[in-house]
Design a protein around this motif. Structure first.
Motif, PDB file in Angstrom:
ATOM      1  N   GLY A 110      -2.457  -1.771  -0.073  1.00  0.00           N
ATOM      2  CA  GLY A 110      -2.472  -2.652   1.081  1.00  0.00           C
ATOM      3  C   GLY A 110      -1.903  -4.038   0.849  1.00  0.00           C
ATOM      4  O   GLY A 110      -1.515  -4.715   1.799  1.00  0.00           O
ATOM      5  N   ASN A 111      -1.833  -4.471  -0.425  1.00  0.00           N
ATOM      6  CA  ASN A 111      -1.358  -5.818  -0.725  1.00  0.00           C
ATOM      7  C   ASN A 111       0.131  -5.879  -1.061  1.00  0.00           C
ATOM      8  O   ASN A 111       0.701  -6.966  -1.107  1.00  0.00           O
ATOM      9  CB  ASN A 111      -2.156  -6.416  -1.887  1.00  0.00           C
ATOM     10  N   PHE A 112       0.736  -4.724  -1.314  1.00  0.00           N
ATOM     11  CA  PHE A 112       2.137  -4.703  -1.718  1.00  0.00           C
ATOM     12  C   PHE A 112       2.887  -3.634  -0.941  1.00  0.00           C
ATOM     13  O   PHE A 112       2.298  -2.642  -0.497  1.00  0.00           O
ATOM     14  CB  PHE A 112       2.281  -4.438  -3.225  1.00  0.00           C
ATOM     15  N   GLU A 113       4.207  -3.823  -0.807  1.00  0.00           N
ATOM     16  CA  GLU A 113       5.049  -2.871  -0.092  1.00  0.00           C
ATOM     17  C   GLU A 113       6.295  -2.565  -0.913  1.00  0.00           C
ATOM     18  O   GLU A 113       6.738  -3.393  -1.720  1.00  0.00           O
ATOM     19  CB  GLU A 113       5.471  -3.433   1.272  1.00  0.00           C
ATOM     20  N   GLY A 114       6.874  -1.391  -0.681  1.00  0.00           N
ATOM     21  CA  GLY A 114       8.179  -1.045  -1.226  1.00  0.00           C
ATOM     22  C   GLY A 114       8.247  -1.139  -2.738  1.00  0.00           C
ATOM     23  O   GLY A 114       7.388  -0.630  -3.467  1.00  0.00           O
ATOM     24  N   GLN A 117       5.255  -2.648  -4.570  1.00  0.00           N
ATOM     25  CA  GLN A 117       4.147  -1.708  -4.708  1.00  0.00           C
ATOM     26  C   GLN A 117       4.382  -0.789  -5.901  1.00  0.00           C
ATOM     27  O   GLN A 117       3.471  -0.532  -6.695  1.00  0.00           O
ATOM     28  CB  GLN A 117       4.003  -0.895  -3.423  1.00  0.00           C
ATOM     29  N   LYS A 118       5.607  -0.298  -6.037  1.00  0.00           N
ATOM     30  CA  LYS A 118       5.938   0.578  -7.164  1.00  0.00           C
ATOM     31  C   LYS A 118       5.727  -0.139  -8.492  1.00  0.00           C
ATOM     32  O   LYS A 118       5.189   0.423  -9.445  1.00  0.00           O
ATOM     33  CB  LYS A 118       7.385   1.053  -7.051  1.00  0.00           C
ATOM     34  N   ARG A 119       6.137  -1.424  -8.556  1.00  0.00           N
ATOM     35  CA  ARG A 119       5.988  -2.184  -9.799  1.00  0.00           C
ATOM     36  C   ARG A 119       4.518  -2.375 -10.164  1.00  0.00           C
ATOM     37  O   ARG A 119       4.139  -2.275 -11.327  1.00  0.00           O
ATOM     38  CB  ARG A 119       6.670  -3.546  -9.667  1.00  0.00           C
ATOM     39  N   VAL A 120       3.684  -2.659  -9.154  1.00  0.00           N
ATOM     40  CA  VAL A 120       2.267  -2.908  -9.454  1.00  0.00           C
ATOM     41  C   VAL A 120       1.560  -1.624  -9.863  1.00  0.00           C
ATOM     42  O   VAL A 120       0.732  -1.623 -10.784  1.00  0.00           O
ATOM     43  CB  VAL A 120       1.571  -3.574  -8.250  1.00  0.00           C
ATOM     44  N   TYR A 121       1.865  -0.525  -9.197  1.00  0.00           N
ATOM     45  CA  TYR A 121       1.293   0.755  -9.637  1.00  0.00           C
ATOM     46  C   TYR A 121       1.699   1.052 -11.080  1.00  0.00           C
ATOM     47  O   TYR A 121       0.894   1.543 -11.887  1.00  0.00           O
ATOM     48  CB  TYR A 121       1.761   1.892  -8.734  1.00  0.00           C
ATOM     49  N   ALA A 122       2.963   0.743 -11.424  1.00  0.00           N
ATOM     50  CA  ALA A 122       3.424   0.952 -12.797  1.00  0.00           C
ATOM     51  C   ALA A 122       2.676   0.038 -13.765  1.00  0.00           C
ATOM     52  O   ALA A 122       2.312   0.446 -14.876  1.00  0.00           O
ATOM     53  CB  ALA A 122       4.930   0.702 -12.887  1.00  0.00           C
ATOM     54  N   LEU A 123       2.427  -1.201 -13.349  1.00  0.00           N
ATOM     55  CA  LEU A 123       1.721  -2.150 -14.202  1.00  0.00           C
ATOM     56  C   LEU A 123       0.283  -1.705 -14.453  1.00  0.00           C
ATOM     57  O   LEU A 123      -0.228  -1.808 -15.578  1.00  0.00           O
ATOM     58  CB  LEU A 123       1.738  -3.537 -13.558  1.00  0.00           C
ATOM     59  N   SER A 367       1.855   6.071  -1.803  1.00  0.00           N
ATOM     60  CA  SER A 367       2.630   5.167  -0.946  1.00  0.00           C
ATOM     61  C   SER A 367       2.829   5.677   0.484  1.00  0.00           C
ATOM     62  O   SER A 367       2.837   4.871   1.418  1.00  0.00           O
ATOM     63  CB  SER A 367       3.982   4.854  -1.589  1.00  0.00           C
ATOM     64  N   PRO A 368       2.963   7.012   0.725  1.00  0.00           N
ATOM     65  CA  PRO A 368       3.148   7.443   2.119  1.00  0.00           C
ATOM     66  C   PRO A 368       1.858   7.514   2.928  1.00  0.00           C
ATOM     67  O   PRO A 368       1.899   7.780   4.128  1.00  0.00           O
ATOM     68  CB  PRO A 368       3.755   8.853   1.979  1.00  0.00           C
ATOM     69  N   ILE A 369       0.700   7.331   2.279  1.00  0.00           N
ATOM     70  CA  ILE A 369      -0.585   7.489   2.960  1.00  0.00           C
ATOM     71  C   ILE A 369      -0.867   6.249   3.817  1.00  0.00           C
ATOM     72  O   ILE A 369      -0.582   5.125   3.431  1.00  0.00           O
ATOM     73  CB  ILE A 369      -1.717   7.684   1.941  1.00  0.00           C
ATOM     74  N   SER A 370      -1.445   6.464   4.989  1.00  0.00           N
ATOM     75  CA  SER A 370      -1.782   5.341   5.867  1.00  0.00           C
ATOM     76  C   SER A 370      -2.922   4.525   5.277  1.00  0.00           C
ATOM     77  O   SER A 370      -3.711   5.010   4.462  1.00  0.00           O
ATOM     78  CB  SER A 370      -2.191   5.859   7.245  1.00  0.00           C
ATOM     79  N   ASP A 371      -3.020   3.259   5.694  1.00  0.00           N
ATOM     80  CA  ASP A 371      -4.116   2.397   5.227  1.00  0.00           C
ATOM     81  C   ASP A 371      -5.472   2.993   5.569  1.00  0.00           C
ATOM     82  O   ASP A 371      -6.448   2.815   4.838  1.00  0.00           O
ATOM     83  CB  ASP A 371      -3.996   1.008   5.855  1.00  0.00           C
ATOM     84  N   GLU A 372      -5.555   3.712   6.687  1.00  0.00           N
ATOM     85  CA  GLU A 372      -6.834   4.288   7.114  1.00  0.00           C
ATOM     86  C   GLU A 372      -7.307   5.361   6.145  1.00  0.00           C
ATOM     87  O   GLU A 372      -8.507   5.505   5.907  1.00  0.00           O
ATOM     88  CB  GLU A 372      -6.679   4.884   8.511  1.00  0.00           C
ATOM     89  N   ARG A 373      -6.350   6.130   5.561  1.00  0.00           N
ATOM     90  CA  ARG A 373      -6.713   7.260   4.710  1.00  0.00           C
ATOM     91  C   ARG A 373      -6.518   6.995   3.222  1.00  0.00           C
ATOM     92  O   ARG A 373      -6.774   7.866   2.412  1.00  0.00           O
ATOM     93  CB  ARG A 373      -5.877   8.498   5.098  1.00  0.00           C
ATOM     94  N   SER A 498       7.148   4.261   1.552  1.00  0.00           N
ATOM     95  CA  SER A 498       5.958   3.422   1.690  1.00  0.00           C
ATOM     96  C   SER A 498       5.626   3.216   3.164  1.00  0.00           C
ATOM     97  O   SER A 498       6.509   3.123   4.014  1.00  0.00           O
ATOM     98  CB  SER A 498       6.196   2.068   1.011  1.00  0.00           C
ATOM     99  N   THR A 499       4.326   3.143   3.437  1.00  0.00           N
ATOM    100  CA  THR A 499       3.902   2.914   4.825  1.00  0.00           C
ATOM    101  C   THR A 499       4.347   1.543   5.321  1.00  0.00           C
ATOM    102  O   THR A 499       4.420   1.331   6.522  1.00  0.00           O
ATOM    103  CB  THR A 499       2.368   3.010   4.953  1.00  0.00           C
ATOM    104  N   GLY A 500       4.598   0.637   4.399  1.00  0.00           N
ATOM    105  CA  GLY A 500       5.112  -0.678   4.783  1.00  0.00           C
ATOM    106  C   GLY A 500       4.207  -1.477   5.687  1.00  0.00           C
ATOM    107  O   GLY A 500       4.628  -2.289   6.462  1.00  0.00           O
ATOM    108  N   GLY A 501       2.920  -1.196   5.610  1.00  0.00           N
ATOM    109  CA  GLY A 501       1.966  -1.998   6.346  1.00  0.00           C
ATOM    110  C   GLY A 501       1.803  -1.591   7.788  1.00  0.00           C
ATOM    111  O   GLY A 501       1.255  -2.288   8.610  1.00  0.00           O
ATOM    112  N   GLY A 502       2.277  -0.418   8.172  1.00  0.00           N
ATOM    113  CA  GLY A 502       1.950   0.018   9.515  1.00  0.00           C
ATOM    114  C   GLY A 502       3.052   0.705  10.265  1.00  0.00           C
ATOM    115  O   GLY A 502       2.963   0.867  11.463  1.00  0.00           O
TER     116      GLY A 502
END
Length: 508
Positions: A110-114, A117-123, A367-373, A498-502
């Protein structure tokens, strides 16, 4: 930093067992059971942990998880007996882990996109890798030269630093139903708890393993039926069963599990090899294995930042391919190596593969999952990883001991040096006592025996263990091959977006 503490905590406990037992005047079996209880609690409640984050807020669940972990670390620093360790470190700390893992992945989502987001998951994945490498070394060094209590105090200080910077983390609001599925929660505890407890009991070599695994399997099957029934009747459920209709999510979570099986199997086999065959202590063993985790960390960092990598499924395919290649190179090295340096090239190759995997798998899956799920998806993804690691550790260790038993017995009974009346006794002693001893330690045990018999027993010990370790390496190799096959199936699917925030989301 939070992921680092999460991984390093158990490593420190494992290498500090002897010192803790001595200082608080307890037993090794009691402390080992406490370690198993912590793993059981975190696994049993991990599916619920994601839902709790939805209900109380992902950031709040993250903070509570950190505080619970800090309570466990402080309890270890102050403990004078086993009971507070059981209550605060195993139970409260285990509950903290079940809250921390899903909320951490949800907050990254929810805090990162694109690309960010990939970089933080890798970190985050790389932090786990470096913790796996540093944990035994750090724990062994601090326990030897200072105190195991200092190691856990440092954990609490790291958590304090994370909490001081918590304002930088923004919550991700949940807009779905806020009803707690109590019966589904109970089924998840029975299912995950039964499976993990069965694996832990199997790892210890006793107990009703089959019954526990059956209870766990029935619990998970009942959970699936319950979730589908709730979905048909449009009632809130612990998890949305439609989550598993996404091939990308299924393949991603499966890849996560297989990667952890391979990692767990490797991390149990190699230390045993280094300590039993080469006679290394814990510190030298950790240094010899460090190239795997250090390479994994470096490649994950580089891959997370790079924009020149092939598509995610292809990167995952290359990751599993390099992992399998590195492990295959180790197999012929095992009976020939006379030092840990022999392992350096294959461990670097395998570490490159694992680095590619940790840089991609979480992002691919979530990354493709919605914020709700995303909390539900993160819980399942974390549960798959936890299960895979436990299974890899237990199964590779169990296969190794079974192979040792068969090889010891066969070599002893076919010996032309040992008299028939001694052969069965030697086989029994090697199986029950010598399987965790180096040749040097075995020589001390055989002091006073006829030299001819002692030399023959040493020969059996020397010849049998590399073979058993080679057999055990088949577990992570097979997991890697299955992961490679899974990655080829991933390549048939379009790349996850990525869901890109909505925007358009999966299960939105």
């Amino acid at each position: 930093m939070a992921m680092f503490v999460l991984v390093v905590d158990t490593s420190i406990m494992n290498v500090s067992i002897s010192a803790v037992v001595h200082d608080i005047e307890t037993t090794v079996s009691g402390l080992q059971s406490t370690i198993a209880l912590e793993a059981l609690v975190s696994a049993a409640f991990i599916l619920i942990g994601g839902k709790v984050g939805d209900l109380i807020g992902r950031k709040r669940a993250y903070v509570i998880g950190l505080v619970f972990y800090a309570i466990g670390a402080v309890a270890m620093t102050l403990a004078q007996g086993l009971l507070p360790i059981i209550v605060f470190w195993a139970v409260i700390g285990g509950l903290g882990a079940s809250l921390l893992l899903p909320s951490m992945q949800s907050l990254v989502h929810g805090n990162f996109e694109g690309d960010a987001q990939k970089r933080v998951y890798a970190l985050v994945g790389a932090s786990a890798a470096i913790a796996a490498a540093v944990g035994p070394l750090l724990g062994g060094f601090i326990t030897t030269f200072l105190s195991w209590r200092v190691a856990f105090l440092l954990e609490a200080l790291i958590i304090a630093v994370v909490l001081l910077g918590i304002k930088a983390v923004h919550d991700v609001p949940f807009t779905g139903p806020r009803t707690l599925d109590l019966f589904g929660s109970v089924l998840s505890i029975v299912g995950m708890g039964g499976i993990v407890l069965g694996i832990l009991v199997w790892q210890e070599g006793g107990g009703p393993v089959g019954a526990l695994l059956t209870v766990g399997a029935v619990g998970l099957a009942s959970l699936v039926y319950w979730l589908r029934s709730r979905k048909r009747h449009h009632r809130p459920a612990l998890l949305d069963p439609d989550l598993f209709r996404s091939e990308g999510f299924r393949f991603g979570a499966t890849g996560q599990m297989l990667q952890q099986v391979a990692l767990g199997g490797t991390m149990i086999v190699l230390p045993i090899y280094l300590q039993m065959v080469l006679g290394y202590n814990a510190l030298l063993s950790g240094l010899s294995i460090a190239p795997l985790s250090l390479t994994m960390f470096a490649v994950a960092m580089l891959a997370g930042k790079s924009s020149r990598l092939p598509r995610p499924a292809a990167t995952i395919r290359w990751g599993f391919l390099l992992l399998v290649l590195g492990l295959l190179v180790i197999v012929p090295v095992v009976p020939r190596a006379d030092s840990g340096w022999w392992l350096l090239p294959p461990l670097v190759i395998a570490g490159c593969g694992l680095g590619l995997l940790v840089s991609q798998l979480n992002n691919y899956t979530l990354s493709p999952i919605s914020d709700e799920r995303v909390s539900e998806a993160a819980s399942v993804n974390s549960a798959a990883g936890s299960f895979g690691l436990s299974f890899g550790l237990a199964f590779a260790g169990g296969i190794m001991l079974a192979a040792l038993s068969i090889i010891f017995t066969g070599m002893a009974t076919s010996s032309t040096v040992l008299p028939p009346e001694e052969q069965q006794q030697v086989a029994y002693v090697l199986e029950s006592d010598a399987q965790v001893m180096s040749d040097a330690q075995l020589e001390e045990l055989l002091a006073g025996q006829p030299q001819e018999y002692a030399d023959e027993i040493i020969r059996i010990n020397t010849d049998a263990r590399p073979i058993a370790l080679q057999v055990a390496l088949l577990v992570p190799i097979l997991a890697g091959l299955l992961g490679l096959f899974n990655a080829f199936r991933m390549q048939r699917l379009p790349d996850p977006e990525s869901t890109g925030g909505g925007g358009a989301t999966l299960l939105g």
